[in-house]
Scaffold this active site. Structure first.
Site, mmCIF file in Angstrom:
data_model
loop_
_atom_site.group_PDB
_atom_site.id
_atom_site.type_symbol
_atom_site.label_atom_id
_atom_site.label_comp_id
_atom_site.label_asym_id
_atom_site.label_seq_id
_atom_site.Cartn_x
_atom_site.Cartn_y
_atom_site.Cartn_z
ATOM 1 C CD GLU A 1 65.618 -5.840 -32.322
ATOM 2 O OE1 GLU A 1 66.425 -5.495 -31.434
ATOM 3 O OE2 GLU A 1 65.682 -5.452 -33.498
ATOM 4 C CE1 TYR B 1 68.518 -1.332 -33.698
ATOM 5 C CE2 TYR B 1 68.464 -2.519 -31.619
ATOM 6 C CZ TYR B 1 68.135 -2.438 -32.958
ATOM 7 O OH TYR B 1 67.436 -3.448 -33.563
#
Length: 400
Positions: free
Chosen positions: A140, A98
């Site tokens: 997640e 990310y």
């Protein structure tokens, strides 16, 4: 929750960013893959990159998330986040990635929008990004913990394969370490990684189409290319042409949030083409349980020969006391004396009875999904009771 200052900036700049989001995402992927070619080789679908589908899916999800933050302050678009988080968890996306995405995405925004990206604008969109990213990271990591694995891909041995049609092949795989396959909910999928001749380790996601004893079962449609257009599916061709019983594949834990819910209410299972795979798993589970639930099955296909799991559909519906099936073929051919009602053309719910309280599950190409969803809404089925799954990048995200 988005800060009040940033909300005003996002609201003011969303039209300009939305209008340029396609250019921004193309710029972003160019930068990302130049700096990290291993991501294109081993993580991202090269076919979807070639057609632009991945870029459009990313653009849609970012715009949808930003729009939801300003249109519904104090709430979070959980459906959008859940769909993305399940796909990311299945692929093994990491927290560190990310940060990599942030670096190249914001460089692309600055490159495309130029002087319009003031410090205030950059800070507001930075806040949006990390609100979305941190929410996804938490989801997640929770999903991976629930699945009992941090790294989702493990070696699996192909214990059987069978042809469903000329275009669809089913593979049964078992963990190579001798442990039992993980449980799953009908409608979920697994990631499958193969090593291609050029050394790329490409990953695709395939729905679990049944639940045989001591194995995971997924079914793959050979994806053809189009003249002068989209390339053929390199992973689907590899699986069909090269993978045999005894070979080893890297397979992930089951994920996916469009799953058959418990209960006793009526169901509509509507699919087109290879979209029949989650419905096959759902019908299989219902039949195995001898469920008394009213079930209406709708399927559309090119012809009986291209209809995967047609025989299974007949058996499963026959095993359920309150189930009916309705099939549409563009080219019907000779019909069987028994089995589902067969019609010519495209699926149409107009003549089918729908019981009050029906929960609908849809899977197939986008035009089919939109047509089915529109008809269901017109017949009074609440949007919250209509669940859909798209194979490939979800270009429908944020458009419901």
């Amino acid at each position: 929750m988005l800060s009040e200052k940033s909300a005003g900036t996002i609201r003011a700049t969303l039209p300009a960013v939305g209008a340029a989001i396609g250019t921004i995402t193309t710029n972003f992927y160019d930068r990302l893959f130049t700096a990290h070619p291993e991501l294109l080789r081993d993580l991202f679908n090269r076919g979807n990159q070639a057609t632009g589908e991945q870029q459009r899916a990313l653009a849609g999800s970012i715009a949808a998330f930003a729009g939801a933050l300003v249109d519904h302050p104090g709430t979070r678009p959980d459906t959008l986040l859940s769909r993305i988080a399940h796909k990311h968890a299945s692929l093994g996306v990491t927290r560190e990635q990310y940060t990599v995405v942030h670096t190249h995405l914001f460089a692309a925004i600055a490159d495309v929008l130029g002087e319009a990206v003031t410090e205030e604008v950059a800070a507001a969109w930075d806040e949006v990004y990390w609100l979305m990213a941190n929410a996804l990271i938490a989801l997640e990591e929770r999903l991976c913990a629930q699945a009992g694995t941090g790294t989702t891909l493990r070696d699996h041995v192909v214990v059987a394969r069978r042809a469903e049609t000329d275009e669809v092949t089913t593979f049964l795989v078992r963990p190579a370490d001798g442990t039992p396959p993980p449980p799953f909910r009908p409608g979920q999928y697994v990631s499958v990684q193969v090593e291609l001749p050029d050394g790329a380790r490409q990953i695709r996601q395939y729905t679990l189409s049944g639940e045989p004893a001591d194995a995971l079962q997924f079914s793959v449609k050979r994806t053809p290319g189009t003249p002068g257009g989209a390339p053929g599916g390199e992973v689907s061709h590899h699986l069909h042409d090269r993978v045999r019983e005894g070979d080893v594949l890297r397979v992930g834990a089951p994920f996916g949030d469009v799953v058959l819910a418990d209960g006793d209410g009526p169901l509509l299972l509507a699919s087109a083409g290879i979209g029949c795979t989650p419905m096959a798993a759902m019908l299989g589970r219902l039949a195995a349980e001898g469920s008394p639930r009213p079930v209406t099955v709708v399927h559309a296909d090119r012809s009986p020969d291209s209809h995967a799991f047609r025989d299974a559909l007949e058996r499963q519906v026959a095993a359920l006391p309150a189930a009916t099936a309705h099939v549409w073929y563009e080219r019907p051919g000779a019909d069987r004396p028994t089995g589902p009602t067969v019609r010519t053309g495209h699926a149409d719910l107009a003549g089918l009875p729908l019981e009050p309280g029906t929960t609908a599950y849809l899977c197939g190409p986008l035009p089919f999904l939109r047509a089915m969803r529109t008809q269901l809404l017109e017949r009074g089925v609440p949007a919250a009771d209509i669940h859909y799954e798209v194979f490939g990048p979800d270009l429908w995200l944020g458009q419901d």
